[in-house]
Design a protein around this motif. Sequence first.
Motif, PDB file in Angstrom:
ATOM      1  N   ALA A 180       3.376   9.929  -9.950  1.00 18.31           N
ATOM      2  CA  ALA A 180       2.931  10.173 -11.214  1.00 18.31           C
ATOM      3  C   ALA A 180       1.986  11.465 -11.123  1.00 18.31           C
ATOM      4  CB  ALA A 180       1.673   9.254 -11.311  1.00 18.31           C
ATOM      5  N   THR A 181       1.450  11.881 -10.239  1.00 16.14           N
ATOM      6  CA  THR A 181       0.871  13.357  -9.868  1.00 16.14           C
ATOM      7  C   THR A 181       1.988  14.439 -10.012  1.00 16.14           C
ATOM      8  OG1 THR A 181      -0.897  12.135  -8.315  1.00 16.14           O
ATOM      9  CG2 THR A 181      -0.512  14.556  -8.203  1.00 16.14           C
ATOM     10  N   LEU A 182       3.185  14.141  -9.525  1.00 12.54           N
ATOM     11  CA  LEU A 182       4.235  14.964  -9.370  1.00 12.54           C
ATOM     12  C   LEU A 182       4.546  15.103 -11.068  1.00 12.54           C
ATOM     13  CD1 LEU A 182       6.372  16.745  -8.068  1.00 12.54           C
ATOM     14  CD2 LEU A 182       7.786  14.948  -8.094  1.00 12.54           C
ATOM     15  N   GLU A 183       4.951  14.325 -11.742  1.00 16.92           N
ATOM     16  CA  GLU A 183       5.039  14.213 -13.272  1.00 16.92           C
ATOM     17  C   GLU A 183       4.174  14.840 -13.967  1.00 16.92           C
ATOM     18  OE1 GLU A 183       6.190  10.872 -15.640  1.00 16.92           O
ATOM     19  OE2 GLU A 183       7.188   9.908 -13.747  1.00 16.92           O
ATOM     20  N   VAL A 184       2.759  14.758 -13.811  1.00 18.34           N
ATOM     21  CA  VAL A 184       1.681  15.358 -14.281  1.00 18.34           C
ATOM     22  C   VAL A 184       1.836  16.911 -14.191  1.00 18.34           C
ATOM     23  CG1 VAL A 184      -0.687  15.896 -14.436  1.00 18.34           C
ATOM     24  CG2 VAL A 184      -0.019  13.639 -14.528  1.00 18.34           C
ATOM     25  N   GLN A 234       0.920  -1.190  -0.018  1.00 16.67           N
ATOM     26  CA  GLN A 234      -0.037   0.004  -0.145  1.00 16.67           C
ATOM     27  C   GLN A 234       0.875   1.271  -0.011  1.00 16.67           C
ATOM     28  OE1 GLN A 234      -2.333  -0.753   3.350  1.00 16.67           O
ATOM     29  NE2 GLN A 234      -4.160  -1.596   2.278  1.00 16.67           N
ATOM     30  N   LEU A 235       2.058   1.260   0.625  1.00 14.30           N
ATOM     31  CA  LEU A 235       2.996   2.385   0.722  1.00 14.30           C
ATOM     32  C   LEU A 235       3.577   2.682  -0.660  1.00 14.30           C
ATOM     33  CD1 LEU A 235       4.584   1.829   4.307  1.00 14.30           C
ATOM     34  CD2 LEU A 235       3.121   4.014   3.563  1.00 14.30           C
ATOM     35  N   GLN A 248       3.948   5.537  -5.830  1.00 12.77           N
ATOM     36  CA  GLN A 248       3.796   5.498  -7.187  1.00 12.77           C
ATOM     37  C   GLN A 248       2.800   6.593  -7.553  1.00 12.77           C
ATOM     38  OE1 GLN A 248       3.268   1.284  -7.867  1.00 12.77           O
ATOM     39  NE2 GLN A 248       5.481   0.797  -8.199  1.00 12.77           N
ATOM     40  N   GLN A 249       1.578   6.608  -7.034  1.00 15.29           N
ATOM     41  CA  GLN A 249       0.529   7.673  -7.265  1.00 15.29           C
ATOM     42  C   GLN A 249       1.316   9.055  -7.298  1.00 15.29           C
ATOM     43  OE1 GLN A 249      -2.637   6.546  -4.524  1.00 15.29           O
ATOM     44  NE2 GLN A 249      -3.384   5.041  -6.084  1.00 15.29           N
TER      45      GLN A 249
END
Length: 135
Positions: A15-19, A5-6, A11-12
């Motif tokens: 991904a948010t940072l990349e966007v 879960q961590l 990873q989420q």
Amino acid sequence: MGFKQLLTKVQQAEATLEVRERRVAAEWRQLKTTWKAAWTPGRVVIAGLVGGFLVGRAQPLRAAAGSSQFMQLVTTLSGLFAGGSAHVAAEEAQQAAQSAEGVADAVAPQSAAAASATASQAAASTEFPTPPNGP
């Protein structure tokens, strides 16, 4: 919270940072383009006239006589604006060089063939017979 879960949460977040990084980069490019387009020659002249009028009305010589920090600020700001202008000019020169390289690469095969044909024709027309050896 378990390890998986961590890991999923990290990873989420990545991904948010990349966007968000992509969005900021796109908005920054748009701002640069808009900023450059907004500074038309007429607007530059008007901004210079207004700035000159305001500086003239402020009587900076009297203020400068009493404050050396003010002169340091003016000197620093002028260097900042000159550096920004030089940076923009350097970017435009780099883009021009890249486009020239692209054109040269596109034309190179054709011009190389033409240059070799011209060189062989020139060599053939300038060849002279060698004089005979001896009397």
